[in-house]
Design an enzyme around this catalytic site. Structure first.
Site, PDB file in Angstrom:
ATOM      1  N   PHE A  84       0.846  -1.194   0.000  1.00 27.62           N
ATOM      2  CA  PHE A  84       0.000   0.000   0.000  1.00 27.62           C
ATOM      3  C   PHE A  84       0.884   1.247   0.000  1.00 27.62           C
ATOM      4  O   PHE A  84       1.971   1.245   0.580  1.00 27.62           O
ATOM      5  CB  PHE A  84      -0.880   0.025   1.240  1.00 27.62           C
ATOM      6  CG  PHE A  84      -2.160  -0.746   1.108  1.00 27.62           C
ATOM      7  CD1 PHE A  84      -3.234  -0.469   1.929  1.00 27.62           C
ATOM      8  CD2 PHE A  84      -2.296  -1.769   0.174  1.00 27.62           C
ATOM      9  CE1 PHE A  84      -4.418  -1.186   1.822  1.00 27.62           C
ATOM     10  CE2 PHE A  84      -3.468  -2.484   0.062  1.00 27.62           C
ATOM     11  CZ  PHE A  84      -4.540  -2.193   0.883  1.00 27.62           C
ATOM     12  N   HIS A  85       0.422   2.303  -0.624  1.00 25.50           N
ATOM     13  CA  HIS A  85       1.080   3.599  -0.516  1.00 25.50           C
ATOM     14  C   HIS A  85       0.357   4.425   0.543  1.00 25.50           C
ATOM     15  O   HIS A  85      -0.856   4.274   0.742  1.00 25.50           O
ATOM     16  CB  HIS A  85       1.080   4.322  -1.864  1.00 25.50           C
ATOM     17  CG  HIS A  85       1.991   3.687  -2.871  1.00 25.50           C
ATOM     18  ND1 HIS A  85       3.276   4.111  -3.081  1.00 25.50           N
ATOM     19  CD2 HIS A  85       1.798   2.628  -3.700  1.00 25.50           C
ATOM     20  CE1 HIS A  85       3.840   3.355  -4.011  1.00 25.50           C
ATOM     21  NE2 HIS A  85       2.955   2.443  -4.403  1.00 25.50           N
ATOM     22  N   PRO A  86       1.081   5.305   1.239  1.00 25.01           N
ATOM     23  CA  PRO A  86       0.486   6.037   2.377  1.00 25.01           C
ATOM     24  C   PRO A  86      -0.418   7.184   1.929  1.00 25.01           C
ATOM     25  O   PRO A  86       0.011   8.340   1.818  1.00 25.01           O
ATOM     26  CB  PRO A  86       1.720   6.546   3.128  1.00 25.01           C
ATOM     27  CG  PRO A  86       2.764   6.698   2.068  1.00 25.01           C
ATOM     28  CD  PRO A  86       2.508   5.607   1.068  1.00 25.01           C
TER      29      PRO A  86
END
Length: 215
Positions: A84-86
């Protein structure tokens, strides 16, 4: 017109599997554990995973922090537990948690990666994961379940369910509930190799199989 046969491009002979896992030379494997009669195809990447007895991964799969049961059938180009990207931060870019790549720090953000390891994907016994499937972090796939090609699985899948689509939804169950429960209760995937071999013909008739082995 004349036809040409190019022997050098023939498919390789069928692999004879055994107690030791069979890994393609191009597979990249880190911190993984393999059961008996397992097979990992070309260009597979896997890290922090368990592959149970008799399970296999077709080429170009990418998985991390995943526990796979016995007799799992995983088609090509399956992605399990993607990163996941933040989205809650000022930037999505991975320089914030991989700063070493950019000369910004001496260590990466281990807390960020620890979250992914905690969101383990669990895939049950005797499952079929179709071509191009993506299974998101933390999802559990029940025993005997089928995930249709190119599905994106965001929620748990019950035993013996067939799901498909983006996001994946229930299509139907493989068997009526009573039959599915009886089949799961046999736990045939725990039988030893000699027993499986001796009972091989009985796997072709569900009624006879359950009559013989359902508790």
């Amino acid at each position: 017109m004349p036809l040409t046969h190019i022997a050098a491009h023939n498919l390789p002979s069928a692999v004879r599997l055994g107690e030791a896992p069979t890994l393609a030379s191009s597979a990249v494997v880190r911190d993984c554990h393999f059961g008996r009669y397992t097979q990992v195809g070309e260009q597979v990447q896997m890290q922090d995973c368990v592959l149970g007895d008799y399970s296999y991964l077709q080429p170009h799969c990418d998985l991390i922090s995943t526990d796979i049961g016995k007799f799992a059938n995983i088609a090509a180009m399956v992605r399990i537990n993607p990163g996941f990207h933040p989205m809650e931060c000022p930037t999505l870019h991975h320089f914030t948690y991989r700063p070493v790549m950019y000369g910004m720090a001496e260590q990466n953000d281990e807390d960020f990666f620890a979250w992914r390891r905690r969101q383990r994907v669990i895939i049950g016994h005797d499952t079929w994961i179709g071509h191009g499937v993506v299974i998101m972090p933390g999802v559990h796939i029940g025993n005997g379940a089928v995930v249709g090609s190119n599905a994106v699985v965001t929620k748990d899948v019950p035993p013996y369910a067939i799901v498909g689509g983006v996001a994946a939804k229930l299509i139907r169950y493989r068997f009526p509930r009573a039959i599915a429960q009886a089949l799961e209760a046999t736990a045939w995937w725990d039988w030893d190799h000699a027993t499986l071999t001796a009972r091989l013909p009985e796997f072709k008739d569900l009624r006879k199989f359950l009559a013989q082995y359902a508790p």
